[in-house]
Design a protein around this motif. Sequence first.
Motif, mmCIF file in Angstrom:
data_model
loop_
_atom_site.group_PDB
_atom_site.id
_atom_site.type_symbol
_atom_site.label_atom_id
_atom_site.label_comp_id
_atom_site.label_asym_id
_atom_site.label_seq_id
_atom_site.Cartn_x
_atom_site.Cartn_y
_atom_site.Cartn_z
ATOM 1 N N UNK A 11 78.409 78.032 -13.877
ATOM 2 C CA UNK A 11 76.956 78.112 -14.094
ATOM 3 C C UNK A 11 76.347 79.381 -13.504
ATOM 4 N N UNK A 12 77.114 80.110 -12.715
ATOM 5 C CA UNK A 12 76.590 81.361 -12.157
ATOM 6 C C UNK A 12 76.409 81.345 -10.657
ATOM 7 N N UNK A 13 76.955 80.335 -9.982
ATOM 8 C CA UNK A 13 76.929 80.316 -8.529
ATOM 9 C C UNK A 13 75.575 80.001 -7.926
ATOM 10 N N UNK A 14 75.473 80.340 -6.667
ATOM 11 C CA UNK A 14 74.276 80.001 -5.891
ATOM 12 C C UNK A 14 72.970 80.541 -6.471
ATOM 13 N N UNK A 15 72.950 81.779 -6.997
ATOM 14 C CA UNK A 15 71.679 82.261 -7.563
ATOM 15 C C UNK A 15 71.151 81.359 -8.689
ATOM 16 N N UNK A 16 72.061 80.863 -9.530
ATOM 17 C CA UNK A 16 71.639 79.968 -10.614
ATOM 18 C C UNK A 16 71.141 78.646 -10.046
ATOM 19 N N UNK A 17 71.871 78.080 -9.092
ATOM 20 C CA UNK A 17 71.426 76.817 -8.488
ATOM 21 C C UNK A 17 70.044 76.985 -7.862
ATOM 22 N N UNK A 44 60.481 74.232 -0.228
ATOM 23 C CA UNK A 44 61.572 75.191 -0.004
ATOM 24 C C UNK A 44 62.737 74.539 0.739
ATOM 25 N N UNK A 45 62.439 73.683 1.691
ATOM 26 C CA UNK A 45 63.498 72.993 2.441
ATOM 27 C C UNK A 45 64.256 72.023 1.534
ATOM 28 N N UNK A 46 63.523 71.308 0.680
ATOM 29 C CA UNK A 46 64.149 70.366 -0.251
ATOM 30 C C UNK A 46 65.032 71.136 -1.247
ATOM 31 N N UNK A 51 70.328 72.628 -3.263
ATOM 32 C CA UNK A 51 71.253 73.704 -3.633
ATOM 33 C C UNK A 51 72.544 73.590 -2.835
ATOM 34 N N UNK A 52 72.442 73.329 -1.546
ATOM 35 C CA UNK A 52 73.637 73.168 -0.719
ATOM 36 C C UNK A 52 74.457 71.965 -1.175
ATOM 37 N N UNK A 53 73.789 70.838 -1.403
ATOM 38 C CA UNK A 53 74.488 69.616 -1.783
ATOM 39 C C UNK A 53 75.185 69.786 -3.129
ATOM 40 N N UNK A 64 77.171 71.697 3.170
ATOM 41 C CA UNK A 64 75.966 70.873 3.104
ATOM 42 C C UNK A 64 75.790 70.224 4.474
ATOM 43 N N UNK A 65 74.823 70.694 5.259
ATOM 44 C CA UNK A 65 74.631 70.147 6.601
ATOM 45 C C UNK A 65 73.639 68.983 6.659
ATOM 46 N N UNK A 66 73.184 68.522 5.501
ATOM 47 C CA UNK A 66 72.148 67.491 5.462
ATOM 48 C C UNK A 66 72.671 66.095 5.753
ATOM 49 N N UNK A 67 71.748 65.146 5.739
ATOM 50 C CA UNK A 67 72.072 63.742 5.974
ATOM 51 C C UNK A 67 72.836 63.150 4.799
ATOM 52 N N UNK A 68 73.503 62.040 5.069
ATOM 53 C CA UNK A 68 74.100 61.279 3.986
ATOM 54 C C UNK A 68 72.971 60.794 3.078
#
Length: 144
Positions: A11-17, A44-46, A51-53, A64-68
Amino acid sequence: MSSKQSLFELVGGRPTLERVHTRFYDKVYAHPWLGQFFQGHSQQAIELRQTQFMGWKMGGDIIYPGMELELAHRRMYITPELLKLRQELLRSALAEEEIEPALIDRWLKIDAAFWRQIQNDSLASFRAIDLKYEQPLVIPDPAA
């Protein structure tokens, strides 16, 4: 070593996400029903966490450092109707970013794989959850 590309790469990596998630959450935050779930939360945080998830789940070299998911969504009454609405907005954002239809289908399949972790079967079962000090978030459809 396999030469098969991950969905993340296709899909084009992180920039696309990042572009997709900005467009998607612009729609979500503006939506009269879905947007209410995000009041008081930085868009922005969401976007960053999504994007990380998804980057991680699509095979990217992303942490992905977020919560379950269950923990992050447990205080929200999330119905199948809300999830389908969310998916429509995501499909629209993906199409607007000109992602190939076959890749859109793969993206949405990964996204939907997590619904069972956050979806509530009924209001009664949701109300039975012991949220301790968290305020339950039940938002009726304003169009209903």
